[in-house]
Write a protein that holds these residues in place. Structure first.
Motif, PDB file in Angstrom:
ATOM      1  N   TRP A 178     -69.014  28.612 -58.978  1.00  0.00           N
ATOM      2  CA  TRP A 178     -69.881  27.723 -59.765  1.00  0.00           C
ATOM      3  C   TRP A 178     -69.304  26.325 -59.914  1.00  0.00           C
ATOM      4  N   ARG A 179     -68.020  26.176 -59.705  1.00  0.00           N
ATOM      5  CA  ARG A 179     -67.428  24.832 -59.820  1.00  0.00           C
ATOM      6  C   ARG A 179     -67.738  23.947 -58.614  1.00  0.00           C
ATOM      7  N   LYS A 180     -68.259  24.576 -57.538  1.00  0.00           N
ATOM      8  CA  LYS A 180     -68.610  23.782 -56.347  1.00  0.00           C
ATOM      9  C   LYS A 180     -69.881  22.984 -56.583  1.00  0.00           C
ATOM     10  N   ARG A 217     -53.170  21.586 -73.164  1.00  0.00           N
ATOM     11  CA  ARG A 217     -53.161  23.028 -73.470  1.00  0.00           C
ATOM     12  C   ARG A 217     -53.852  23.845 -72.388  1.00  0.00           C
ATOM     13  N   ARG A 218     -54.296  23.196 -71.329  1.00  0.00           N
ATOM     14  CA  ARG A 218     -55.031  23.923 -70.285  1.00  0.00           C
ATOM     15  C   ARG A 218     -54.059  24.401 -69.199  1.00  0.00           C
ATOM     16  N   ASP A 219     -54.579  25.203 -68.291  1.00  0.00           N
ATOM     17  CA  ASP A 219     -53.720  25.842 -67.281  1.00  0.00           C
ATOM     18  C   ASP A 219     -53.018  24.782 -66.423  1.00  0.00           C
ATOM     19  N   ALA A 255     -66.583  14.847 -66.017  1.00  0.00           N
ATOM     20  CA  ALA A 255     -67.385  15.438 -67.093  1.00  0.00           C
ATOM     21  C   ALA A 255     -66.958  16.864 -67.424  1.00  0.00           C
ATOM     22  N   GLY A 256     -65.838  17.336 -66.841  1.00  0.00           N
ATOM     23  CA  GLY A 256     -65.415  18.705 -67.112  1.00  0.00           C
ATOM     24  C   GLY A 256     -66.503  19.680 -66.680  1.00  0.00           C
ATOM     25  N   ALA A 257     -66.685  20.744 -67.436  1.00  0.00           N
ATOM     26  CA  ALA A 257     -67.654  21.782 -67.056  1.00  0.00           C
ATOM     27  C   ALA A 257     -69.101  21.266 -67.044  1.00  0.00           C
ATOM     28  N   TRP A 258     -69.391  20.200 -67.772  1.00  0.00           N
ATOM     29  CA  TRP A 258     -70.756  19.630 -67.725  1.00  0.00           C
ATOM     30  C   TRP A 258     -71.146  19.242 -66.301  1.00  0.00           C
ATOM     31  N   THR A 259     -70.133  18.892 -65.514  1.00  0.00           N
ATOM     32  CA  THR A 259     -70.364  18.534 -64.110  1.00  0.00           C
ATOM     33  C   THR A 259     -71.268  19.545 -63.410  1.00  0.00           C
ATOM     34  N   HIS A 260     -71.081  20.809 -63.803  1.00  0.00           N
ATOM     35  CA  HIS A 260     -71.692  21.890 -63.046  1.00  0.00           C
ATOM     36  C   HIS A 260     -73.089  22.275 -63.535  1.00  0.00           C
ATOM     37  N   TYR A 261     -73.517  21.696 -64.680  1.00  0.00           N
ATOM     38  CA  TYR A 261     -74.848  22.095 -65.161  1.00  0.00           C
ATOM     39  C   TYR A 261     -75.606  21.068 -65.989  1.00  0.00           C
ATOM     40  N   VAL A 291     -64.541  12.359 -60.509  1.00  0.00           N
ATOM     41  CA  VAL A 291     -63.158  12.793 -60.285  1.00  0.00           C
ATOM     42  C   VAL A 291     -62.911  14.131 -60.992  1.00  0.00           C
ATOM     43  N   HIS A 292     -62.159  14.985 -60.323  1.00  0.00           N
ATOM     44  CA  HIS A 292     -61.660  16.225 -60.938  1.00  0.00           C
ATOM     45  C   HIS A 292     -60.173  16.337 -60.648  1.00  0.00           C
ATOM     46  N   LEU A 293     -59.417  16.686 -61.657  1.00  0.00           N
ATOM     47  CA  LEU A 293     -57.974  16.867 -61.464  1.00  0.00           C
ATOM     48  C   LEU A 293     -57.702  18.036 -60.530  1.00  0.00           C
ATOM     49  N   SER A 294     -58.407  19.137 -60.775  1.00  0.00           N
ATOM     50  CA  SER A 294     -58.198  20.357 -59.981  1.00  0.00           C
ATOM     51  C   SER A 294     -59.101  20.325 -58.744  1.00  0.00           C
ATOM     52  N   ASP A 295     -58.820  21.243 -57.828  1.00  0.00           N
ATOM     53  CA  ASP A 295     -59.630  21.318 -56.614  1.00  0.00           C
ATOM     54  C   ASP A 295     -60.827  22.239 -56.860  1.00  0.00           C
ATOM     55  N   VAL A 296     -61.936  21.630 -57.261  1.00  0.00           N
ATOM     56  CA  VAL A 296     -63.104  22.436 -57.644  1.00  0.00           C
ATOM     57  C   VAL A 296     -63.710  23.210 -56.466  1.00  0.00           C
ATOM     58  N   GLU A 297     -63.361  22.799 -55.259  1.00  0.00           N
ATOM     59  CA  GLU A 297     -63.888  23.513 -54.077  1.00  0.00           C
ATOM     60  C   GLU A 297     -63.162  24.841 -53.865  1.00  0.00           C
ATOM     61  N   LYS A 298     -61.981  24.960 -54.451  1.00  0.00           N
ATOM     62  CA  LYS A 298     -61.169  26.159 -54.179  1.00  0.00           C
ATOM     63  C   LYS A 298     -61.038  27.069 -55.390  1.00  0.00           C
ATOM     64  N   ARG A 299     -61.910  26.879 -56.371  1.00  0.00           N
ATOM     65  CA  ARG A 299     -61.833  27.709 -57.579  1.00  0.00           C
ATOM     66  C   ARG A 299     -63.084  28.596 -57.645  1.00  0.00           C
ATOM     67  N   ASP A 300     -63.607  28.824 -58.832  1.00  0.00           N
ATOM     68  CA  ASP A 300     -64.802  29.678 -58.973  1.00  0.00           C
ATOM     69  C   ASP A 300     -65.981  29.049 -58.220  1.00  0.00           C
ATOM     70  N   GLY A 358     -65.189  14.334 -70.169  1.00  0.00           N
ATOM     71  CA  GLY A 358     -66.094  15.204 -70.909  1.00  0.00           C
ATOM     72  C   GLY A 358     -65.395  16.364 -71.592  1.00  0.00           C
ATOM     73  N   VAL A 359     -66.166  17.387 -71.733  1.00  0.00           N
ATOM     74  CA  VAL A 359     -65.834  18.527 -72.581  1.00  0.00           C
ATOM     75  C   VAL A 359     -64.502  19.196 -72.194  1.00  0.00           C
ATOM     76  N   ASN A 360     -63.686  19.435 -73.208  1.00  0.00           N
ATOM     77  CA  ASN A 360     -62.373  20.109 -73.117  1.00  0.00           C
ATOM     78  C   ASN A 360     -61.265  19.258 -72.503  1.00  0.00           C
ATOM     79  N   LEU A 361     -61.583  18.065 -72.070  1.00  0.00           N
ATOM     80  CA  LEU A 361     -60.507  17.279 -71.458  1.00  0.00           C
ATOM     81  C   LEU A 361     -59.566  16.666 -72.499  1.00  0.00           C
ATOM     82  N   ASP A 362     -59.985  16.660 -73.762  1.00  0.00           N
ATOM     83  CA  ASP A 362     -59.051  16.276 -74.831  1.00  0.00           C
ATOM     84  C   ASP A 362     -57.950  17.334 -74.996  1.00  0.00           C
TER      85      ASP A 362
END
Ligand code: DQA
Length: 152
Positions: free
Chosen positions: A113-115, A20-22, A78-84, A102-111, A12-16
């Motif tokens: 809202w990503r949980k 360039r992401r962190d 789905a990138g950030a769409w996952t969350h809303y 699937v998420h590349l990053s650990d969404v449980e250990k970030r902001d 999803g969104v921004n994964l293209d």
């Protein structure tokens, strides 16, 4: 081994913009590198893959609408769409296909809202924080689900 089940891998969104992401969250790969890696994981276990990415929620939803008869299972990041995006949840639900989130990053250990995930209770598994390896695990999990419940 001949390609068996057809797995739709949807980003999803921004994964293209992965390259360039962190990198501390997402690593150094571009989306194309990631897709080639996933294709290799799939080939090793006899699955075939098809890839889709969009930054447009409606396009993502419409791709899900078309999946019936075109795919046997779905991997969704789905990138950030996952969350809303409840619209994407509804569209995934209506495919009636087994899916892994699937998420590349650990969404449980970030902001916090990503949980939140709109896919809770819908996907057979949620894999996060394992980088590209998470997709290998997702492919294995979907292959098992499809073998255990053929014609689902
Ligand atoms: C992501 C995690 C999301 O929270 C974020 O908005 C993304 C990527 C991941 O792969 O880690 O865009 O889904």
């Amino acid at each position: 081994m001949a390609a068996g089940y057809r797995i739709e891998v949807m980003h999803g969104v921004n994964l293209d913009m992965l390259h360039r992401r962190d990198p501390t969250h997402y690593g150094e790969m571009s989306l194309l590198d990631l897709e080639r890696t996933i294709e290799g994981f799939a080939r090793e276990i006899g699955l075939s893959t098809r890839f889709f990415q969009s930054n447009f929620e409606g396009a993502f939803v419409e791709r899900l609408h078309l999946l019936e008869g075109q795919a046997d299972a779905v991997i969704v990041n789905a990138g950030a769409w996952t969350h809303y995006s409840w619209a994407i949840r509804d569209a995934l639900e209506l495919t009636k296909l087994p899916a892994v989130e699937v998420h590349l990053s650990d969404v449980e250990k970030r902001d916090p809202w990503r949980k939140i995930s709109v896919f809770d209770g819908l996907c057979i598994e949620k894999i996060s924080g394992k980088g590209p390896e998470g997709y290998r695990l997702a492919l294995q999990s979907l292959q098992k689900a499809l073998k255990d419940a053929p014609g689902r």
